[in-house]
Write a protein that holds these residues in place. Structure first.
Motif, PDB file in Angstrom:
ATOM      1  N   ARG A  15       5.291   3.516 -45.158  1.00 42.53           N
ATOM      2  CA  ARG A  15       5.861   2.162 -45.142  1.00 42.53           C
ATOM      3  C   ARG A  15       4.866   1.156 -45.722  1.00 42.53           C
ATOM      4  NH1 ARG A  15       9.236  -1.681 -46.121  1.00 42.53           N
ATOM      5  NH2 ARG A  15       9.419  -3.303 -44.561  1.00 42.53           N
ATOM      6  N   LEU A  19       5.364  -1.232 -48.940  1.00 44.06           N
ATOM      7  CA  LEU A  19       5.170  -2.687 -48.905  1.00 44.06           C
ATOM      8  C   LEU A  19       4.182  -3.139 -49.978  1.00 44.06           C
ATOM      9  CD1 LEU A  19       5.076  -3.453 -45.081  1.00 44.06           C
ATOM     10  CD2 LEU A  19       6.782  -4.235 -46.737  1.00 44.06           C
ATOM     11  N   CYS A  46       9.845  -7.610 -43.040  1.00 46.75           N
ATOM     12  CA  CYS A  46       8.860  -7.010 -42.147  1.00 46.75           C
ATOM     13  C   CYS A  46       8.257  -8.129 -41.306  1.00 46.75           C
ATOM     14  CB  CYS A  46       7.788  -6.252 -42.927  1.00 46.75           C
ATOM     15  SG  CYS A  46       6.694  -7.305 -43.910  1.00 46.75           S
ATOM     16  N   THR A  50       2.864  -6.585 -39.551  1.00 45.73           N
ATOM     17  CA  THR A  50       2.859  -5.475 -40.514  1.00 45.73           C
ATOM     18  C   THR A  50       1.994  -5.821 -41.719  1.00 45.73           C
ATOM     19  OG1 THR A  50       5.066  -4.812 -39.799  1.00 45.73           O
ATOM     20  CG2 THR A  50       4.329  -3.998 -41.934  1.00 45.73           C
TER      21      THR A  50
END
Length: 196
Positions: A15, A19, A46, A50
């Motif tokens: 993830r 991103l 998000c 994060t």
């Protein structure tokens, strides 16, 4: 959760790697100075937490994304260059691959790099490395007898100067050429100037 290695930095989850790629796409298209972490979190669906897992501040995040872009661009450029055996085609392939790699970088991205010293430092470091690479490619071509005897350092210095002007937007303002077109013209000029 799987991890994706990032050279010189902590491991990324899948993830986080996604991103980082999304941030790169946004920054290249729109620049990065005008965004807050809140803006980016909303945009990327998000949390700010994060994003803080990627970097401790917006400035550090920008530097990380800029490094990520140049790391990937360098890998793509080198992969393209490695496909050529002929020294002349290798120099052309290298500079044309640089042009292709920089094509997604908008004027806003370059403007933000220019006004953000840590980002500018990353750009200038990568430009210097690229110029050294061009110098080595030229030296290989001279040694193979494909290029006339030239001073690789002088040629590399000339290439570095133009690469920096391209990155700062000076060449676009002076000629109307975008960065990718300027790199293609540089490749043609360089090749015709040093070929036997």
């Amino acid at each position: 959760m799987t991890t994706v290695p990032e050279v010189g930095e902590r491991q990324l989850t899948a993830r986080q790697a996604q991103l980082l790629d999304q941030l790169e796409e946004v920054f290249l298209a729109e620049g990065f100075a005008g965004f807050t972490l809140e803006d980016l979190a909303v945009r990327l669906h998000c949390s700010k937490t994060t994003l803080y897992a990627l970097a401790d501040s917006k400035e550090q995040l920008a530097v990380r994304v800029v490094r990520h872009f140049f790391r990937r661009a360098t890998a793509a450029v080198e992969a393209r260059t490695a496909t050529e055996d002929d020294p002349a085609r290798r120099v052309t392939a290298y500079l044309e691959a640089v042009a292709r790699a920089l094509t997604p970088a908008s004027r806003a991205f370059h403007r933000d790099l220019e006004t953000f010293p840590p980002g500018r430092a990353v750009y200038e470091h990568n430009t210097a490395v690229a110029a050294q690479r061009v110098s080595a490619l030229i030296a290989d071509g001279v040694a193979a007898g494909r290029f006339r005897e030239v001073h690789p350092g002088l040629v590399a210095d000339t290439v570095t100067t133009l690469m920096l002007r391209i990155g700062r937007g000076d060449t676009a303002r002076a000629t109307g050429l975008d960065d990718a077109a300027a790199y293609r013209e540089l490749a043609a000029l360089l090749l015709h100037g040093i070929s036997r």
